[in-house]
Scaffold this motif. Structure first.
Motif, PDB file in Angstrom:
ATOM      1  N   GLY A  62      47.935  46.550  41.870  1.00  0.00           N
ATOM      2  CA  GLY A  62      48.811  45.414  42.161  1.00  0.00           C
ATOM      3  C   GLY A  62      48.039  44.121  42.015  1.00  0.00           C
ATOM      4  O   GLY A  62      47.382  43.898  41.016  1.00  0.00           O
ATOM      5  N   VAL A  63      48.096  43.254  43.017  1.00  0.00           N
ATOM      6  CA  VAL A  63      47.388  41.967  42.962  1.00  0.00           C
ATOM      7  C   VAL A  63      46.081  41.989  43.748  1.00  0.00           C
ATOM      8  O   VAL A  63      45.437  40.969  43.902  1.00  0.00           O
ATOM      9  N   ASN A  64      45.678  43.149  44.228  1.00  0.00           N
ATOM     10  CA  ASN A  64      44.479  43.248  45.058  1.00  0.00           C
ATOM     11  C   ASN A  64      43.416  44.146  44.437  1.00  0.00           C
ATOM     12  O   ASN A  64      43.731  45.185  43.859  1.00  0.00           O
ATOM     13  N   SER A  65      42.163  43.739  44.596  1.00  0.00           N
ATOM     14  CA  SER A  65      41.049  44.562  44.152  1.00  0.00           C
ATOM     15  C   SER A  65      40.876  45.720  45.133  1.00  0.00           C
ATOM     16  O   SER A  65      40.955  45.534  46.345  1.00  0.00           O
ATOM     17  N   THR A  66      40.637  46.904  44.594  1.00  0.00           N
ATOM     18  CA  THR A  66      40.407  48.075  45.441  1.00  0.00           C
ATOM     19  C   THR A  66      38.958  48.135  45.926  1.00  0.00           C
ATOM     20  O   THR A  66      38.646  48.857  46.855  1.00  0.00           O
ATOM     21  N   GLY A  67      38.088  47.374  45.249  1.00  0.00           N
ATOM     22  CA  GLY A  67      36.673  47.418  45.586  1.00  0.00           C
ATOM     23  C   GLY A  67      35.953  48.577  44.927  1.00  0.00           C
ATOM     24  O   GLY A  67      34.736  48.651  44.935  1.00  0.00           O
ATOM     25  N   GLU A  68      36.714  49.484  44.323  1.00  0.00           N
ATOM     26  CA  GLU A  68      36.135  50.639  43.640  1.00  0.00           C
ATOM     27  C   GLU A  68      36.281  50.437  42.138  1.00  0.00           C
ATOM     28  O   GLU A  68      37.362  50.127  41.640  1.00  0.00           O
ATOM     29  N   ILE A  69      35.173  50.596  41.403  1.00  0.00           N
ATOM     30  CA  ILE A  69      35.184  50.401  39.956  1.00  0.00           C
ATOM     31  C   ILE A  69      35.183  51.765  39.290  1.00  0.00           C
ATOM     32  O   ILE A  69      34.283  52.575  39.500  1.00  0.00           O
ATOM     33  N   GLY A  95      33.634  39.067  39.721  1.00  0.00           N
ATOM     34  CA  GLY A  95      32.458  39.384  38.919  1.00  0.00           C
ATOM     35  C   GLY A  95      31.902  40.766  39.180  1.00  0.00           C
ATOM     36  O   GLY A  95      30.986  41.214  38.495  1.00  0.00           O
ATOM     37  N   LYS A  96      32.447  41.476  40.163  1.00  0.00           N
ATOM     38  CA  LYS A  96      31.911  42.799  40.513  1.00  0.00           C
ATOM     39  C   LYS A  96      32.088  43.801  39.387  1.00  0.00           C
ATOM     40  O   LYS A  96      31.161  44.527  39.039  1.00  0.00           O
ATOM     41  N   THR A  97      33.284  43.858  38.817  1.00  0.00           N
ATOM     42  CA  THR A  97      33.527  44.811  37.722  1.00  0.00           C
ATOM     43  C   THR A  97      32.634  44.489  36.538  1.00  0.00           C
ATOM     44  O   THR A  97      31.961  45.371  35.990  1.00  0.00           O
TER      45      THR A  97
END
Length: 173
Positions: A71-78, A103-105
């Protein structure tokens, strides 16, 4: 399609103008060489294909598929669904991304690409939410700096909706 949720942000004409200029820059930088171009799917699909058509060099194309949004939120898991399949060791590589948000991904992707020992690695993204990633440590070029808004169109999506729009919109869902 819920067009009332969309506010025009960047026009297709402006996008194509910047892509053409960047393609000319890449053509000059890599003149006489073969450039290995890796697109990060699915978001960069339109940018990737439009940019490659503006590069007048020999190119080798590959893609990777990485995701971290629901959706519109990052899961924090790549999650990598597809990795680089072609040999890029000692090759000039252009990594093509749609958006730098936190920038995490992209940090994880760049680290993975560097493990494959390219001769050079240049990173380009269509859009950059520069205020959202103060700790991002890699060099890159962005065609557009954008506000910290959720955007759709030209590859950007909400659960795979709106990707096909030729302009970029702020999503007010």
């Amino acid at each position: 399609m819920d067009k009332e949720k969309l506010e025009l942000y960047i026009s297709a004409q402006e996008i194509q103008s910047r892509i053409k200029a960047y393609g000319e820059k890449i053509t000059k930088l890599y003149q006489g060489t073969t450039l290995h171009c890796i697109g990060i799917m699915n978001g960069s699909l339109f940018f990737f294909s439009d940019l490659l058509r503006q590069i007048d060099n020999y190119i080798v194309i590959d893609t990777i598929t990485v995701s971290s949004y629901q959706g519109v939120n990052s899961t924090g898991e790549i999650i990598f669904s597809k990795a680089v399949t072609k040999n890029i060791e000692d090759k000039d590589v252009l990594l093509i991304e749609d958006l730098i948000d936190t920038g995490k991904t992209l940090s994880v992707v760049i680290a993975e690409i560097k493990k494959l020992k390219p001769k050079s690695l240049r990173v380009v993204c269509l859009a950059d939410k520069i205020d959202c990633h103060p700790d991002f440590k890699y060099e890159y070029e962005a065609l557009f700096d954008i506000k910290d808004e959720f955007v759709v169109g030209y590859g950007f999506d909400v659960d795979d909706r709106y990707r096909q729009l030729e302009d970029i919109y702020i999503y007010r869902g």
